[in-house]
Structures are given as C-alpha cells and as structure tokens.
Design a protein around this motif. Structure first.
Motif, PDB file in Angstrom:
ATOM      1  N   SER A 136     -31.375 -13.258   3.289  1.00 41.83           N
ATOM      2  CA  SER A 136     -31.969 -14.140   2.374  1.00 41.83           C
ATOM      3  C   SER A 136     -33.102 -14.802   2.886  1.00 41.83           C
ATOM      4  CB  SER A 136     -30.995 -15.177   1.551  1.00 41.83           C
ATOM      5  OG  SER A 136     -30.629 -16.144   2.351  1.00 41.83           O
ATOM      6  N   GLY A 137     -33.701 -15.691   2.193  1.00 38.49           N
ATOM      7  CA  GLY A 137     -34.791 -16.745   2.750  1.00 38.49           C
ATOM      8  C   GLY A 137     -34.368 -17.622   3.730  1.00 38.49           C
ATOM      9  N   GLY A 138     -32.992 -17.849   3.845  1.00 36.90           N
ATOM     10  CA  GLY A 138     -32.656 -18.687   4.819  1.00 36.90           C
ATOM     11  C   GLY A 138     -31.556 -18.303   5.742  1.00 36.90           C
ATOM     12  N   MET A 166     -40.668 -12.425   6.028  1.00 29.30           N
ATOM     13  CA  MET A 166     -41.527 -11.987   5.014  1.00 29.30           C
ATOM     14  C   MET A 166     -42.165 -12.905   4.127  1.00 29.30           C
ATOM     15  SD  MET A 166     -39.782  -8.342   4.140  1.00 29.30           S
ATOM     16  CE  MET A 166     -38.000  -8.703   4.121  1.00 29.30           C
ATOM     17  N   ASP A 167     -41.673 -13.938   3.674  1.00 32.85           N
ATOM     18  CA  ASP A 167     -42.243 -15.052   2.760  1.00 32.85           C
ATOM     19  C   ASP A 167     -43.479 -15.585   3.835  1.00 32.85           C
ATOM     20  OD1 ASP A 167     -40.342 -14.415   0.921  1.00 32.85           O
ATOM     21  OD2 ASP A 167     -39.286 -16.519   1.477  1.00 32.85           O
ATOM     22  N   LYS A 168     -43.347 -15.830   4.969  1.00 34.83           N
ATOM     23  CA  LYS A 168     -44.773 -16.436   5.702  1.00 34.83           C
ATOM     24  C   LYS A 168     -45.756 -15.541   5.822  1.00 34.83           C
ATOM     25  CE  LYS A 168     -43.293 -20.540   5.263  1.00 34.83           C
ATOM     26  NZ  LYS A 168     -41.776 -20.579   5.598  1.00 34.83           N
ATOM     27  N   LEU A 183     -44.826  -8.957  -1.097  1.00 34.10           N
ATOM     28  CA  LEU A 183     -45.200  -8.248  -0.018  1.00 34.10           C
ATOM     29  C   LEU A 183     -44.254  -6.811  -0.186  1.00 34.10           C
ATOM     30  CD1 LEU A 183     -46.153  -8.452   2.873  1.00 34.10           C
ATOM     31  CD2 LEU A 183     -43.825  -8.822   3.673  1.00 34.10           C
ATOM     32  N   ASP A 184     -43.128  -6.657  -0.779  1.00 31.90           N
ATOM     33  CA  ASP A 184     -42.254  -5.640  -1.448  1.00 31.90           C
ATOM     34  C   ASP A 184     -43.155  -4.727  -2.038  1.00 31.90           C
ATOM     35  OD1 ASP A 184     -40.436  -3.598  -1.915  1.00 31.90           O
ATOM     36  OD2 ASP A 184     -39.074  -5.009  -3.148  1.00 31.90           O
ATOM     37  N   LYS A 185     -43.993  -5.514  -3.117  1.00 29.99           N
ATOM     38  CA  LYS A 185     -44.784  -4.490  -4.102  1.00 29.99           C
ATOM     39  C   LYS A 185     -46.078  -3.686  -3.412  1.00 29.99           C
ATOM     40  CE  LYS A 185     -45.725  -5.459  -8.775  1.00 29.99           C
ATOM     41  NZ  LYS A 185     -45.873  -6.295  -9.938  1.00 29.99           N
ATOM     42  N   GLY A 269     -27.663 -11.009  -1.257  1.00 29.31           N
ATOM     43  CA  GLY A 269     -28.754 -12.042  -0.718  1.00 29.31           C
ATOM     44  C   GLY A 269     -30.221 -11.586  -1.527  1.00 29.31           C
ATOM     45  N   GLY A 270     -31.028 -12.735  -1.494  1.00 30.48           N
ATOM     46  CA  GLY A 270     -32.413 -12.387  -2.138  1.00 30.48           C
ATOM     47  C   GLY A 270     -32.919 -11.139  -1.580  1.00 30.48           C
ATOM     48  N   VAL A 271     -33.122 -10.917  -0.386  1.00 25.30           N
ATOM     49  CA  VAL A 271     -33.738  -9.765   0.411  1.00 25.30           C
ATOM     50  C   VAL A 271     -32.849  -8.449   0.178  1.00 25.30           C
ATOM     51  CG1 VAL A 271     -34.963  -9.028   2.510  1.00 25.30           C
ATOM     52  CG2 VAL A 271     -34.625 -11.222   2.033  1.00 25.30           C
ATOM     53  N   ALA A 273     -32.783  -7.322  -2.627  1.00 22.13           N
ATOM     54  CA  ALA A 273     -33.752  -6.392  -3.558  1.00 22.13           C
ATOM     55  C   ALA A 273     -34.919  -5.671  -3.004  1.00 22.13           C
ATOM     56  CB  ALA A 273     -34.359  -7.630  -4.401  1.00 22.13           C
ATOM     57  N   ASN A 274     -34.969  -5.875  -1.686  1.00 25.57           N
ATOM     58  CA  ASN A 274     -36.055  -5.285  -1.122  1.00 25.57           C
ATOM     59  C   ASN A 274     -36.251  -3.739  -1.344  1.00 25.57           C
ATOM     60  OD1 ASN A 274     -37.411  -3.889   1.476  1.00 25.57           O
ATOM     61  ND2 ASN A 274     -38.652  -5.726   0.682  1.00 25.57           N
ATOM     62  N   SER A 275     -37.014  -3.028  -1.727  1.00 29.33           N
ATOM     63  CA  SER A 275     -36.890  -1.616  -2.244  1.00 29.33           C
ATOM     64  C   SER A 275     -36.734  -0.643  -0.863  1.00 29.33           C
ATOM     65  CB  SER A 275     -38.131  -1.094  -2.814  1.00 29.33           C
ATOM     66  OG  SER A 275     -39.222  -1.437  -2.226  1.00 29.33           O
ATOM     67  N   GLY A 301     -30.321 -12.651  -6.067  1.00 34.59           N
ATOM     68  CA  GLY A 301     -30.770 -13.848  -5.554  1.00 34.59           C
ATOM     69  C   GLY A 301     -29.552 -15.145  -5.702  1.00 34.59           C
ATOM     70  N   ASN A 302     -30.113 -16.234  -5.591  1.00 35.12           N
ATOM     71  CA  ASN A 302     -29.160 -17.348  -5.814  1.00 35.12           C
ATOM     72  C   ASN A 302     -28.473 -17.551  -7.370  1.00 35.12           C
ATOM     73  OD1 ASN A 302     -29.142 -18.011  -3.160  1.00 35.12           O
ATOM     74  ND2 ASN A 302     -30.585 -19.747  -3.417  1.00 35.12           N
ATOM     75  N   ASN A 303     -27.341 -17.584  -7.601  1.00 38.20           N
ATOM     76  CA  ASN A 303     -26.856 -17.717  -8.677  1.00 38.20           C
ATOM     77  C   ASN A 303     -25.357 -18.311  -8.628  1.00 38.20           C
ATOM     78  OD1 ASN A 303     -24.421 -15.544  -8.999  1.00 38.20           O
ATOM     79  ND2 ASN A 303     -26.144 -14.561  -7.833  1.00 38.20           N
TER      80      ASN A 303
HETATM   81  O1  KG4 Z   1     -30.856 -15.345  -1.822  1.00 39.02           O
HETATM   82  P1  KG4 Z   1     -32.049 -16.037  -2.182  1.00 39.02           P
HETATM   83  O2  KG4 Z   1     -32.417 -16.135  -3.520  1.00 39.02           O
HETATM   84  O3  KG4 Z   1     -32.126 -17.414  -1.491  1.00 39.02           O
HETATM   85  C1  KG4 Z   1     -31.739 -18.059  -0.531  1.00 39.02           C
HETATM   86  O4  KG4 Z   1     -30.464 -18.249  -0.473  1.00 39.02           O
HETATM   87  O5  KG4 Z   1     -32.367 -17.802   0.602  1.00 39.02           O
HETATM   88  O6  KG4 Z   1     -33.245 -15.307  -1.349  1.00 39.02           O
HETATM   89  C2  KG4 Z   1     -34.667 -15.640  -1.556  1.00 39.02           C
HETATM   90  C3  KG4 Z   1     -35.418 -14.866  -0.574  1.00 39.02           C
HETATM   91  C4  KG4 Z   1     -36.894 -15.270  -0.460  1.00 39.02           C
HETATM   92  O7  KG4 Z   1     -37.319 -15.161   0.861  1.00 39.02           O
HETATM   93  C5  KG4 Z   1     -37.689 -13.949  -1.222  1.00 39.02           C
HETATM   94  O8  KG4 Z   1     -38.866 -13.763  -0.999  1.00 39.02           O
HETATM   95  C6  KG4 Z   1     -36.851 -12.970  -0.907  1.00 39.02           C
HETATM   96  O9  KG4 Z   1     -35.162 -13.509  -1.033  1.00 39.02           O
HETATM   97  N1  KG4 Z   1     -36.885 -11.679  -1.912  1.00 39.02           N
HETATM   98  C7  KG4 Z   1     -37.159 -10.457  -1.436  1.00 39.02           C
HETATM   99  C8  KG4 Z   1     -37.320  -9.982  -2.545  1.00 39.02           C
HETATM  100  N2  KG4 Z   1     -36.924 -10.398  -3.691  1.00 39.02           N
HETATM  101  C9  KG4 Z   1     -36.516 -11.646  -3.153  1.00 39.02           C
HETATM  102  N3  KG4 Z   1     -37.878 -10.257  -0.240  1.00 39.02           N
HETATM  103  C10 KG4 Z   1     -37.895  -8.749  -0.035  1.00 39.02           C
HETATM  104  N4  KG4 Z   1     -38.428  -7.848  -1.046  1.00 39.02           N
HETATM  105  C11 KG4 Z   1     -37.978  -8.304  -2.388  1.00 39.02           C
HETATM  106  N5  KG4 Z   1     -37.818  -7.631  -3.422  1.00 39.02           N
END
Ligand code: KG4
Length: 334
Positions: A136-138, A166-168, A183-185, A269-271, A273-275, A301-303
C-alpha cells in the motif's frame, strides 16, 4: 455475528457492517483525495479534521444501507494501528464511545491484518494457511498467515513502501495525486526497460524490500532531464519504474513461496490494484503452481469492511479491547 467496522488510519473515513466476517451488508467510504490533492500528499491534521466531520454521518449511512439499527450490532471493530496518529484517534475514540454507550465488545484491529482480510470478503473459500503480500502507500510486507489471528512477518520494507515510491515518482512526473493510479495508467502505454534503476537488496536480509534508492534515482533522473531541457519518453519511464518496483515485489514473494512451501498467495492493499503487478502475479501463479487471490478494486484500498472482517476473527479468539484502548502509529503484524 454482525460487526460494525471503522477505519480512519489515513485519508479515507470508512464505516461498514459485515456478517460472520465474510458477508458485506454495507461498506461506506469517504475519500479525502480532493482535499489533499492540492498539497500533493496527505496533510495529517487536515485528515484528522475531515474524519471528525463525517464519521458519525457515515456510521448512520452504513447502518441504514445494512437495514439494521445500532441495537442489532453485536461488536464494534476499529483500526487502532498503524497509521497517522491523529487520524487513528478519531476512529478509536468514536468506536470506544459507541461500544461503551451500547455495551458492545470493542475490538482493536491491526490495519495490515485488515488488508489481508479483504480477501476473505472476496473469496469465500480462502482460509489460512497462506502467504500475503501487503502493498500500500505506507506498507510493504510478506506475511505468513498461519491462522486468522496467528501471523508472522517474513519480510518488510526497510524504508519506503512500494506505494510511496510510485506516488512520489508520479508527483515529480506531474501526475495527479494519488500518483500510483496515474502512473499505472501512463505505464500501460510504455515499454519497460528503456530507463534503468537499481533494484536494492538489504545486506543479510535478502527477503526485505527497499524502495527509497529507486525513488531517489528516478526523481533525480527526471530533475536532470528537466534541468538540461532534455525530453524523455514519459510512458517508457513510467513503465520502467513500475517494472522495477513490481519485479522487486514478485521476486521476494516467490522466494517466500519456495521457502515456506505454501501454495496459496493473497495480494492486498491499494497497490494490489496495479495492472502490471496483477499480470506478473498471475503469470507467477501459473509458473509456480500456487493459487492466487487478489481483491476486486472496490476492496483493494482502505475500507472498513476488511476491518469488520478481521475484527470478527479477533473476537472469536477472545481479543477484546479495554476502554483505555489507544492508537499506535507504527507496529508490525501483531
Ligand atoms: O491501501 P491504501 O488505500 O492506503 C494505505 O493503507 O496506504 O493504498 C493507497 C496506495 C497509494 O499509494 C496509491 O497510489 C496506491 O495505493 N495505488 C496504486 C494503484 N491504485 C492505488 N498504485 C499503483 N497502481 C494502482 N493502480
């Protein structure tokens, strides 16, 4: 058992109702993306205030959507760790008040365990033992899930999380927040390998991750191009950075699979989702013969549904929190 889950560890306020850890009755999420977008990242104090403003309303909406009253809820589960301390405290205090006033059991849930549980909601048949890659992001970790509440961290990042990296890079490329998605897109129109980045290894800890070097190398390279007025292929650059990050994730995950001899892998985790990560994980699952579980985008993602799900299993184990429960900013998987 019907559990109400609450999540406020970062920039999403979420409340959900889940039956028996597996069936989502409602799942309300309020994202703060638009609020933080102008700063290019999450501003902790603004995040805390935004949670305060909507948590009560979201709770009412979650109950309404589940067609239940608060008197039909049997336990309250809340993310208590890890996360932004001010943001966590909003959810923890709200959950404590609710549990105390309604005399309900209060369950403290580790956010990372919650991400793992997102796969229980998506796949009825998924049961421990399995390996989980949390990205994820963290956070970036590989966890051995021996049982619903018995877990061991096999590998973790020594510095930045994959999502942070990836975010930075996305931000310096001028992409909109949260950069990982953009970035994924962009990477989908590019070819990986045109731009070279170091894949860091940690001395004496081959399973651990490190992303700060890759992040800095990529950011410096973009600044260098810009300062010299040199043009570069943004799509190929994006594909190259996503390729090196996902390669690092998959290679360590595969080492864990081989070492542990476990044939079930969940990515969350959020990442997740990365293709490119999904494609590589699917390929690896075919080549190495393990069963792969990745939640749908609605749960990656977070839910709060994932918090209610893990909360249910913690409760079955007798893990009930006291009214003096506090939030913790950093922790492992326990
Ligand atoms: O799990 P999350 O919603 O929150 C945390 O617990 O951090 O994850 C958020 C992270 C962000 O860094 C966001 O840029 C990343 O997930 N993220 C992706 C994609 N969708 C969300 N990173 C890469 N490709 C994606 N498609």
């Amino acid at each position: 058992m019907i559990v109400l889950g609450i999540e406020s560890s970062c920039d999403e306020t979420a409340v959900a109702v889940v039956r028996d850890g597996r069936e989502i009755l409602s799942n309300k999420i309020r994202s703060q993306i638009d609020t933080h977008k102008i700063y290019g990242g999450v501003v902790p104090e603004i995040a805390s205030r935004a949670h305060t403003e909507c948590i009560s309303e979201l709770c009412s909406q979650a109950l309404e959507e589940a067609k239940l009253t608060i008197d039909e809820i049997e336990a309250v589960a809340v993310t208590s760790r890890p996360g932004l301390i001010g943001a966590l405290l909003i959810g923890v205090n709200f959950a404590k008040s609710l549990a105390f006033s309604k005399r309900l059991p209060l369950v403290a849930v580790n956010h990372l365990r919650g991400h793992i549980a997102s796969n229980y909601l998506a796949y009825e048949k998924l049961k421990p033992p399995f390996l989980a890659l949390i990205v994820s992001g963290g956070h970036t970790s590989v966890v051995k899930v021996k049982d619903y509440t018995d877990m061991e961290m096999l590998s973790t990042t020594r510095d930045d999380a994959a999502g942070e990296c990836m975010d930075k890079v996305a931000r310096v490329l001028g992409l909109s927040y949260p950069g990982g998605v953009a970035l994924d897109k962009l990477s989908q129109d590019g070819v990986a390998g045109d731009y070279k980045f170091p894949m860091a290894t940690v001395k004496n800890s081959p399973l651990d991750f490190s992303f700060s070097g890759v992040k800095t190398a990529a950011v410096n390279q973009i600044h260098n191009f810009n300062q010299k007025g040199e043009s570069f292929n943004r799509e190929n650059f994006a594909a190259s950075i996503v390729d090196i990050v996902t390669e690092s994730l998959i290679s360590r995950l595969l080492t864990c699979v081989e070492r542990e001899g476990i044939n079930k892998v969940a990515i969350c985790g959020g990442v997740s989702a990365n293709s490119m990560l999904r494609r590589k994980a699917e390929l690896a699952s075919e080549q190495y013969g393990f069963e792969l579980f990745i939640p749908p985008l609605s749960l990656s993602g977070n839910n709060a549904a994932m918090i209610a799900s893990q909360g249910y299993y913690e409760l079955l184990q007798g893990n009930i929190a006291d009214i003096d429960l506090n939030a913790i900013a950093t922790c492992g998987i326990n």
